[in-house]
Design a protein around this motif. Structure first.
Motif, short mmCIF file in Angstrom:
data_model
loop_
_atom_site.label_atom_id
_atom_site.label_comp_id
_atom_site.label_asym_id
_atom_site.label_seq_id
_atom_site.Cartn_x
_atom_site.Cartn_y
_atom_site.Cartn_z
N LEU A 101 -39.61 56.02 -6.79
CA LEU A 101 -39.50 55.00 -7.85
C LEU A 101 -38.07 54.92 -8.35
O LEU A 101 -37.81 54.63 -9.53
CB LEU A 101 -40.44 55.34 -9.01
CG LEU A 101 -41.93 55.37 -8.67
CD1 LEU A 101 -42.74 55.83 -9.87
CD2 LEU A 101 -42.39 53.99 -8.23
N ALA A 102 -37.13 55.20 -7.46
CA ALA A 102 -35.72 55.20 -7.88
C ALA A 102 -35.33 53.80 -8.33
O ALA A 102 -35.93 52.81 -7.93
CB ALA A 102 -34.84 55.66 -6.72
N GLY A 103 -34.30 53.70 -9.14
CA GLY A 103 -33.82 52.42 -9.64
C GLY A 103 -34.26 52.18 -11.07
O GLY A 103 -35.02 52.96 -11.64
N ARG A 104 -33.71 51.07 -11.63
CA ARG A 104 -34.02 50.71 -13.01
C ARG A 104 -35.04 49.57 -13.00
O ARG A 104 -34.95 48.65 -12.19
CB ARG A 104 -32.77 50.25 -13.75
CG ARG A 104 -31.68 51.31 -13.84
CD ARG A 104 -32.09 52.40 -14.82
NE ARG A 104 -30.97 53.26 -15.15
CZ ARG A 104 -30.57 54.28 -14.40
NH1 ARG A 104 -31.20 54.55 -13.29
NH2 ARG A 104 -29.54 55.02 -14.76
N ARG A 105 -35.92 49.68 -13.93
CA ARG A 105 -36.92 48.62 -14.05
C ARG A 105 -36.43 47.66 -15.14
O ARG A 105 -36.17 48.08 -16.28
CB ARG A 105 -38.25 49.25 -14.43
CG ARG A 105 -39.43 48.31 -14.42
CD ARG A 105 -40.70 49.13 -14.67
NE ARG A 105 -41.81 48.28 -15.04
CZ ARG A 105 -42.54 47.59 -14.16
NH1 ARG A 105 -42.25 47.66 -12.87
NH2 ARG A 105 -43.54 46.85 -14.57
N VAL A 106 -36.30 46.36 -14.77
CA VAL A 106 -35.82 45.35 -15.72
C VAL A 106 -37.01 44.49 -16.16
O VAL A 106 -37.78 44.02 -15.31
CB VAL A 106 -34.75 44.44 -15.07
CG1 VAL A 106 -34.27 43.38 -16.06
CG2 VAL A 106 -33.59 45.26 -14.56
N ARG A 107 -37.14 44.35 -17.45
CA ARG A 107 -38.25 43.54 -17.98
C ARG A 107 -37.64 42.44 -18.85
O ARG A 107 -36.93 42.73 -19.82
CB ARG A 107 -39.17 44.44 -18.81
CG ARG A 107 -40.43 43.75 -19.30
CD ARG A 107 -41.30 44.75 -20.06
NE ARG A 107 -42.58 44.19 -20.41
CZ ARG A 107 -42.80 43.43 -21.48
NH1 ARG A 107 -41.80 43.15 -22.31
NH2 ARG A 107 -44.01 42.96 -21.72
N LEU A 108 -37.94 41.19 -18.49
CA LEU A 108 -37.34 40.05 -19.20
C LEU A 108 -38.43 39.24 -19.89
O LEU A 108 -39.45 38.92 -19.27
CB LEU A 108 -36.63 39.14 -18.20
CG LEU A 108 -35.41 39.75 -17.49
CD1 LEU A 108 -35.27 39.17 -16.10
CD2 LEU A 108 -34.18 39.49 -18.32
N SER A 109 -38.19 38.90 -21.16
CA SER A 109 -39.10 37.99 -21.86
C SER A 109 -38.43 36.62 -21.89
O SER A 109 -37.27 36.50 -22.31
CB SER A 109 -39.34 38.48 -23.29
OG SER A 109 -39.97 39.73 -23.26
N LEU A 110 -39.15 35.58 -21.43
CA LEU A 110 -38.58 34.24 -21.33
C LEU A 110 -38.78 33.46 -22.63
O LEU A 110 -39.66 33.78 -23.43
CB LEU A 110 -39.25 33.49 -20.17
CG LEU A 110 -39.19 34.22 -18.81
CD1 LEU A 110 -39.99 33.46 -17.76
CD2 LEU A 110 -37.74 34.38 -18.37
N ASP A 111 -37.96 32.46 -22.81
CA ASP A 111 -38.09 31.67 -24.05
C ASP A 111 -39.26 30.70 -23.98
O ASP A 111 -39.63 30.09 -24.96
CB ASP A 111 -36.77 30.93 -24.34
CG ASP A 111 -36.37 30.00 -23.19
OD1 ASP A 111 -37.09 30.01 -22.15
OD2 ASP A 111 -35.38 29.30 -23.33
N ARG A 112 -39.83 30.48 -22.79
CA ARG A 112 -41.02 29.63 -22.66
C ARG A 112 -41.86 30.17 -21.50
O ARG A 112 -41.32 30.83 -20.60
CB ARG A 112 -40.65 28.17 -22.41
CG ARG A 112 -39.85 27.93 -21.16
CD ARG A 112 -39.39 26.47 -21.05
NE ARG A 112 -38.42 26.28 -20.00
CZ ARG A 112 -38.74 26.14 -18.71
NH1 ARG A 112 -39.99 26.17 -18.32
NH2 ARG A 112 -37.79 25.95 -17.80
#
Lengths: 311, 397
Positions: A225-236
């Motif tokens: 599970l190497a690496g960074r997990r990116v979580r994005l919240s969208l404006d819509r």
């Protein structure tokens, strides 16, 4: 030299193999977390170290000395999962009882009892019977009874189970004090966030074997599970998936359960994150929030041990 | 709703083996044990069991000899006319009985009744109150209230039989109705407990005390099970104390507890029921310590055999009540058949009860307690070894 060394421990209970060649080591002053699903062999291992289980094969050594069942272990303290206390005795009487059973007497016993009462925050309840104590108070006293004789290694079997956050914090403060004094700790727990936050190293046990060991980044690596997990919240929200005219999920992203959430995995934050954001912008999507983190211990644990129930 | 609750309760009972044993097996076991003791198989009232009588013929006349012969031939009695062998003390075996020796045998518990036919008894035989005033003397142990009455009755019958065998020499035509007359006058004298205000208190105090400390030790031994469940046993065994040390500690505690309980009970008996404790302290102390030691070890065996409190409760009820029914706490052993009396000695409580009776009832010297003390110490050692063996399940696996 390792404080505790376990080599190829094997134990069978009838046709059930509880330990299947388990090995681990624990250094001076280290807090080692021992994690695993129910029935993985953690309690059997703790009992083998404390001399209550005879191994079919393998060795347990403490400071280089091989431990045999039934032989006293003055350098070892055990804090069992149950609150193993005498309910009709007072806090002081319980401490004195277990202190004497572990070889303390006279002035030294009195001094250690006084220390333990202060350490646990129970000095004002020293003369109260334990049956009237709250769960957190019993947990703290349970811990104190196991370390009163100043062992070099303490085995803690789920020491914070069933207590409130305040008591849990207090218990970890107490454990921190022990470590500061050079005591090595081996801790089993099902609270993964606690293990992640408190333990220097973690050993994950499954089906009687140590399937991974190391710091959290090392475990993440071992779990793939190497690496960074990116979580994005969208404006819509993104359009529904079955809508033919919907906006496609931008390349490199995965849709979350929430229509406003996208996730991605990257290895180099400085280079890859700006590229991801640029891709969103070109797709006409704005970002209201962003989170970058490594894989959690929970994710590592489930990746290594699977999601199947064990009992 | 109520039907649902009833259904659930039955389901749970069907799946709880210990509860089923308590509900159905224990009552059957009790019934069987009591049926053996009180029923035809064990009760002395049945014709196969005879009352022991020490017979002394001080008259030596033809009539008294005929009566003695009739008494000896009576199937309801086991008549002895010479002393039995006594190890270490007392008269030599085979000596003809005298009044004093017969009294001694009753006091010692060898027989429940002594029967003396005094000189001149022949003048009273078959006189129906018209002849001389010499009476037969029945010496009896009041702890056995039945034996003296049985012997008094059989004495009348055998007097008639003796008269019949001598062809009416005593003035009775052969074939007369014996039940219509009382041919022998007699008097009774208790040779034990006659000076006490409540003579039977000592007897029952011992019976209840022994049964009570057996229950108490079994219950207190259950602390081992509670400590297993709470984890304290595991914690104690992880320390330097081994299983042998742990069991010895428990045994000593249970022994002192049982001693304290018996003391409290006997002091209460002394204060309220005039039990003569103060005058029997050395014997009481010896018997109490030995009995408590055996009961404590017995409690550890029961606790080591049981996995749960519920199991222990069922097992203790069954074993303790059975042993006490057999051992004489509920029903005096002397009223049981000789076979049952011998069988009851497999329980330590029968020996304990015998010892207390020797102290308080028979007022025997301390040396006479040797068999009981020896047996109780033997039982204690046996129980401790057994408990140690059974306790291996708590050791490292």
């Amino acid at each position: 030299m390792a404080v505790l060394e376990i080599r190829d421990a094997r134990k069978d209970f009838g046709s059930t193999r509880a330990l299947d060649g388990l090995s681990l080591s624990l250094g001076e002053g280290e807090l080692l977390g021992l994690l695993g699903p129910n029935g993985a062999g953690k309690t059997t291992l703790i009992r083998a170290i404390s001399g209550r289980v005879r191994l079919n094969a393998g060795t347990v050594t403490l400071y280089g000395r091989t431990l045999e069942p039934g032989v006293p272990r003055p350098n070892l303290g055990v804090v069992p999962q149950e609150n193993a206390l005498y309910p009709l005795l007072t806090a002081r009487e319980n401490l004195e009882t277990f202190g004497q059973l572990n070889g303390l007497d006279g002035k030294h016993l009195r001094e250690r009892t006084a220390w333990a009462l202060e350490w646990t925050g129970l000095a004002d309840r020293a003369k109260s019977q334990v049956r009237a104590f709250s769960g957190g108070m019993k947990r703290r006293l349970n811990l104190a009874c196991g370390v009163l004789h100043e062992p070099k290694l303490v085995l803690l079997d789920e020491p914070t189970v069933g207590v409130d956050p305040q008591s849990r914090e207090k218990i970890y403060d107490m454990l921190g004090g022990l470590r500061a004094a050079g005591t090595s700790l081996l801790l089993t727990t099902h609270y993964l966030e606690e293990a992640e936050a408190r333990c220097e190293r973690i050993v994950i046990v499954d089906r009687g074997r140590a399937i991974a060991a190391g710091t959290l980044p090392e475990l993440v690596e071992q779990a793939g599970l190497a690496g960074r997990r990116v979580r994005l919240s969208l404006d819509r929200p993104l359009a529904e998936r079955d809508n033919a005219h919907a906006t496609a999920t931008p390349a490199g992203f995965t849709r979350g359960d929430d229509a406003r959430v996208l996730t991605a995995t990257i290895t180099n934050v400085a280079h890859e994150l700006p590229e991801l954001l640029a891709r969103l912008q070109s797709a006409g999507l704005g970002v209201s929030d962003l989170e970058v983190r490594t894989a959690s211990l929970q994710a590592v644990f489930l990746a290594l041990t699977g999601k199947d129930l064990r009992e | 709703m109520i039907g649902l609750l009833i259904g659930n309760s039955w389901k749970q009972l069907r799946r709880d083996r210990a509860a089923q044993v308590l509900a159905f097996v224990v009552p059957i076991a009790f019934f069987s044990i009591f049926a053996v003791i009180f029923g035809g198989g064990g009760n002395r009232m049945d014709s196969t069991n005879r009352v022991g009588v020490a017979l002394v013929d001080e008259s030596g006349s033809p009539q008294s000899r005929a009566l003695a012969a009739a008494l000896q031939a009576d199937s309801g009695m086991r008549v002895v006319t010479v002393t039995p062998p006594v190890r270490g003390q007392g008269p030599a075996s085979g000596q003809a009985l005298t009044r004093a020796l017969a009294e001694q045998m009753v006091k010692r518990g060898d027989v429940p009744v002594g029967l003396v036919l005094p000189a001149g008894i022949e003048s009273s035989l078959m006189s129906f109150g018209r002849g001389g005033g010499v009476k037969a003397l029945i010496l009896h142990d009041p702890s056995d209230p039945v034996a003296a009455r049985v012997v008094a009755g059989l004495l009348q019958r055998d007097a008639l039989r003796a008269a019949a065998s001598t062809g009416g020499a005593m003035g009775l035509a052969p074939g007369g109705d014996p039940d219509a007359m009382l041919p022998v006058r007699f008097e009774q004298r208790a040779v034990l407990g006659e000076k006490r205000e409540s003579p039977m208190v000592a007897f029952y105090a011992a019976g209840i005390a022994v049964m009570f400390i057996m229950f108490s030790a079994a219950g207190a031994g259950g602390a081992l099970i509670e400590e297993t469940e709470s984890g304290t046993l595991e914690r104690v065994l992880t320390s330097g104390l081994g299983m042998t040390g742990l069991l010895l500690g428990k045994w000593l505690y249970l022994t002192t507890l049982a001693c304290a309980q018996v003391c409290v009970m006997f002091v209460w008996g002394m204060l309220v029921f005039k039990l003569p404790l103060a005058s029997h302290l050395p014997g009481f102390a010896i018997m109490t310590v030995c009995t408590a030691a055996a009961a404590a070890a017995f409690g550890l065996v029961l606790a080591s055999l049981s996995r749960t409190r519920q199991q222990l409760s069922g097992l203790a009820n069954l074993v303790v009540l059975s042993l006490n029914a057999l051992g004489g706490s509920m029903f005096p052993r002397f009223l049981m058949s000789e076979t049952l009396q011998r069988a009851s000695l497999v329980g330590f409580n029968a020996w304990a009860l015998d010892g207390y009776l020797k102290v308080f009832w028979r007022e025997a010297p301390l040396a006479a307690l040797a068999p009981q003390v020896g047996a109780l110490l033997g039982f204690t050692a046996l129980f401790l070894l057994l408990a140690r063996r059974l306790a291996r399940r708590w050791e490292a696996v």
